[in-house]
Design an enzyme around this catalytic site. Structure first.
Site, PDB file in Angstrom:
ATOM      1  N   ARG A   1       0.848  -1.196   0.000  1.00 13.63           N
ATOM      2  CA  ARG A   1       0.000   0.000   0.000  1.00 13.63           C
ATOM      3  C   ARG A   1       0.883   1.246   0.000  1.00 13.63           C
ATOM      4  NH1 ARG A   1      -2.901  -0.390   4.969  1.00 13.63           N
ATOM      5  NH2 ARG A   1      -1.558  -2.131   5.519  1.00 13.63           N
TER       6      ARG A   1
ATOM      7  N   ALA B   1       8.883  -9.918  16.415  1.00 15.24           N
ATOM      8  CA  ALA B   1       9.300  -8.642  15.831  1.00 15.24           C
ATOM      9  C   ALA B   1       9.277  -7.452  16.796  1.00 15.24           C
ATOM     10  CB  ALA B   1       8.457  -8.348  14.591  1.00 15.24           C
TER      11      ALA B   1
ATOM     12  N   LYS C   1       6.255 -24.932  13.728  1.00 20.65           N
ATOM     13  CA  LYS C   1       6.045 -24.287  15.034  1.00 20.65           C
ATOM     14  C   LYS C   1       4.804 -23.405  15.011  1.00 20.65           C
ATOM     15  CE  LYS C   1       7.357 -19.906  13.981  1.00 20.65           C
ATOM     16  NZ  LYS C   1       6.721 -18.623  14.335  1.00 20.65           N
TER      17      LYS C   1
ATOM     18  N   ARG D   1       1.463 -14.208  16.928  1.00 21.80           N
ATOM     19  CA  ARG D   1       0.138 -14.177  16.315  1.00 21.80           C
ATOM     20  C   ARG D   1      -0.527 -15.550  16.281  1.00 21.80           C
ATOM     21  NH1 ARG D   1       1.604 -12.104  10.361  1.00 21.80           N
ATOM     22  NH2 ARG D   1       2.860 -10.710  11.657  1.00 21.80           N
ATOM     23  N   ASN D   2       0.269 -16.635  16.100  1.00 25.22           N
ATOM     24  CA  ASN D   2      -0.356 -17.961  16.041  1.00 25.22           C
ATOM     25  C   ASN D   2      -0.913 -18.378  17.394  1.00 25.22           C
ATOM     26  OD1 ASN D   2       0.158 -19.259  13.205  1.00 25.22           O
ATOM     27  ND2 ASN D   2       2.016 -18.137  13.711  1.00 25.22           N
TER      28      ASN D   2
ATOM     29  N   GLU E   1      -0.353 -17.687  10.008  1.00 30.33           N
ATOM     30  CA  GLU E   1       0.291 -18.577   9.031  1.00 30.33           C
ATOM     31  C   GLU E   1      -0.017 -20.045   9.335  1.00 30.33           C
ATOM     32  OE1 GLU E   1       1.829 -18.207   6.259  1.00 30.33           O
ATOM     33  OE2 GLU E   1       3.092 -16.433   6.212  1.00 30.33           O
TER      34      GLU E   1
END
Length: 335
Positions: A34, A141, A192, A256-257, A282
């Site tokens: 973007r 991150a 993982k 996030r997972n 993911e």
């Protein structure tokens, strides 16, 4: 070929990795899908959608044109969602310098083909495998962008290229190690994500440390079984790209997972979890690909199987737990 680096993808890890490169002394151009994001990075030194509080070094710039970022780059870092890689590379490959090193930050297995990301890169661009280097490990991150001490693995079959990437990302807070086991490092990073989903589900269901430890250790065991079947070095899974990445992804509330898994463990549907987290983890898509890869090689991966059923077949997590715990008793074997 110039010495600058292109980072293709302006998500949280791509942005943090661009900061690492710049802090290590490299000139970096981020490609953002973007254009307003690219403009904000260029003009205001931060990514408004990911890591907005982190000021990016002056060595980092950004563009909405992938060709502009790639042109003449010595290192081309790929930081897009794994399932979009093939389509993106079809557009980008013609702009690559003939001797550029391609660096994969992606942790996934491609749906349909069950190929690892390095295999997709080679197949799509036509580059030789030795030009591909994989970065894997515990890469949360926001922590790395905050310059908390961390380490990672740089895996490649060409030791000189791996060493180039290593030197390009070594900073006072980020310590890279080289490795020649590309297969093991990629599988550790992909599987993982699936195990972290199971961990998040268990957290949301109220299970304690024994359950969580079981999921991590047995998840690592099934990851290693698949890796060995594909030719990986089993020792890799005891290191940063195996155990290290798994522990970080399971234990960190920032991962996030795990967070996505917590929503599933509370009874949310995939769509409800996606809306709540504003993204699809993911591991959701990789669960299908990893399951197919395991079946093709005759490898048992019971945790992965149940995660896939929860995500894609609507299985109640409580039933999944019963199915896991009622499996036939056997030795604790890693063969």
């Amino acid at each position: 070929m110039s010495g600058h680096v292109a980072v293709l993808g302006a998500g949280s890890w791509g942005t943090a990795f661009a900061k690492i490169l710049a802090d290590a002394g490299r000139e970096v151009t981020i490609w953002a899908r973007r254009r307003p994001v690219a403009e904000t990075i260029r003009l205001h030194r931060h990514n408004p959608d990911y890591l907005p509080a982190v000021r990016l070094p002056d060595r980092v710039t950004a563009t909405g044109e992938a060709a502009e970022a790639i042109s003449g780059a010595e290192l081309v870092v790929l930081a897009v969602p794994s399932q979009t890689l093939r389509g993106n590379l079809a557009e980008w490959s013609s702009h690559l310098h003939p001797d550029a090193t391609l660096v994969s930050l992606m942790k996934g297995i491609e749906l349909g083909t069950t190929k690892r990301m390095s295999e997709v890169i080679v197949e799509t661009t036509g580059v030789l495998p030795h030009r591909v280097v994989v970065v894997s490990g515990p890469n949360v991150a926001p922590e790395i962008a905050a310059e908390q001490p961390a380490a990672t693995v740089v895996a490649g079959t060409d030791s000189a290229r791996a060493a180039l990437v290593q030197s390009s990302i070594r900073t006072a807070y980020f310590r890279p190690y080289t490795n020649d086991d590309v297969i093991g490092c990629e599988l550790g990073g992909a599987v993982k994500n699936v195990i972290a989903l199971s961990y998040g589900i268990a957290v949301a269901m109220g299970f304690g440390d024994n359950t969580r430890a079981m999921l991590m250790t047995r998840g690592l065991a099934e990851t290693a079984r698949l890796g060995v079947a594909l030719g990986a070095d089993p020792i890799t899974f005891a290191g940063l790209a195996g155990m290290g990445d798994l522990v970080a992804s399971c234990s960190s509330p920032l991962a996030r997972n795990r967070t996505f898994g917590e929503h599933l463990g509370r009874g949310a549907t995939l769509e409800e979890a996606r809306v709540a987290t504003r993204q699809t983890a993911e591991g959701v898509k990789s669960a299908l690909a990893v399951r197919d890869l395991a079946r093709a090689h005759g490898v048992e991966m019971p945790i992965t199987e149940q995660v896939e059923r929860i995500c894609h077949e609507g299985l109640d997590p409580r039933i999944a737990v019963k199915l896991l715990m009622s499996r036939t008793a056997k030795p604790e074997s890693y063969e």
